[in-house]
Scaffold this motif. Structure first.
Motif, PDB file in Angstrom:
ATOM      1  N   UNK A   3       0.839  -1.190   0.000  1.00 14.81           N
ATOM      2  CA  UNK A   3       0.000   0.000   0.000  1.00 14.81           C
ATOM      3  C   UNK A   3       0.878   1.245   0.000  1.00 14.81           C
ATOM      4  N   UNK A   4       0.484   2.216  -0.813  1.00 12.36           N
ATOM      5  CA  UNK A   4       1.191   3.492  -0.837  1.00 12.36           C
ATOM      6  C   UNK A   4       0.494   4.428   0.146  1.00 12.36           C
ATOM      7  N   UNK A   6       0.022   7.994   2.271  1.00 14.68           N
ATOM      8  CA  UNK A   6       0.350   9.414   2.292  1.00 14.68           C
ATOM      9  C   UNK A   6       1.025   9.673   3.635  1.00 14.68           C
ATOM     10  N   UNK A   7       1.754  10.760   3.705  1.00 16.78           N
ATOM     11  CA  UNK A   7       2.401  11.121   4.967  1.00 16.78           C
ATOM     12  C   UNK A   7       1.338  11.281   6.051  1.00 16.78           C
ATOM     13  N   UNK A   8       0.255  11.967   5.715  1.00 17.56           N
ATOM     14  CA  UNK A   8      -0.799  12.244   6.692  1.00 17.56           C
ATOM     15  C   UNK A   8      -1.430  10.958   7.217  1.00 17.56           C
ATOM     16  N   UNK A   9      -1.718  10.008   6.328  1.00 20.89           N
ATOM     17  CA  UNK A   9      -2.307   8.743   6.768  1.00 20.89           C
ATOM     18  C   UNK A   9      -1.356   7.983   7.689  1.00 20.89           C
ATOM     19  N   UNK A  10      -0.093   7.903   7.299  1.00 19.64           N
ATOM     20  CA  UNK A  10       0.893   7.190   8.116  1.00 19.64           C
ATOM     21  C   UNK A  10       1.069   7.867   9.472  1.00 19.64           C
ATOM     22  N   UNK A  44       7.927   5.111   6.724  1.00 26.84           N
ATOM     23  CA  UNK A  44       7.159   5.782   5.667  1.00 26.84           C
ATOM     24  C   UNK A  44       7.257   7.296   5.836  1.00 26.84           C
ATOM     25  N   UNK A  45       7.030   7.772   7.055  1.00 26.34           N
ATOM     26  CA  UNK A  45       7.078   9.219   7.312  1.00 26.34           C
ATOM     27  C   UNK A  45       8.469   9.780   7.027  1.00 26.34           C
ATOM     28  N   UNK A  46       9.495   9.083   7.464  1.00 25.18           N
ATOM     29  CA  UNK A  46      10.866   9.540   7.240  1.00 25.18           C
ATOM     30  C   UNK A  46      11.177   9.605   5.747  1.00 25.18           C
ATOM     31  N   UNK A  47      10.770   8.595   4.993  1.00 28.94           N
ATOM     32  CA  UNK A  47      11.022   8.577   3.551  1.00 28.94           C
ATOM     33  C   UNK A  47      10.289   9.718   2.855  1.00 28.94           C
TER      34      UNK A  47
END
Length: 89
Positions: A3-4, A6-10, A44-47
């Motif tokens: 799953x891709x 979004x920053x906000x979702x993660x 995910x957020x860091x990337x």
């Protein structure tokens, strides 16, 4: 997981996990799974943050002509401000 995010979702899911842990709403049986999930979300957020930083730096580098001082975005004068006059008298 493919799953891709979004920053906000993660970030929101990560906050929910942290809140659950802080409140003690996660059983010991689920704790390891939640910590593993939190680790993935942090990655995910860091990337996303790293990729965004690189994109912004590339955009800013493209704004200044090559070879001009401050082309890296490190200009110290605001638009409309004059440089200090030489103090030799």
């Amino acid at each position: 997981m493919n799953k891709h995010y979004t920053y906000t979702d993660a970030f929101n899911e990560l906050q929910a996990i942290v809140s659950d842990i802080e409140r003690g709403d996660i059983s010991i049986d689920d704790l390891s799974e939640k910590v593993t999930r939190a680790t993935l979300l942090i990655g995910v957020c860091k990337a996303k943050l790293t990729a965004t930083e690189e994109e912004v730096n590339a955009i800013l580098a493209g704004l200044a002509p090559d070879g001009e001082p401050g082309a890296s975005g490190g200009g110290q004068e605001a638009v409309g401000e004059e440089a200090p006059a030489d103090e030799e008298e």
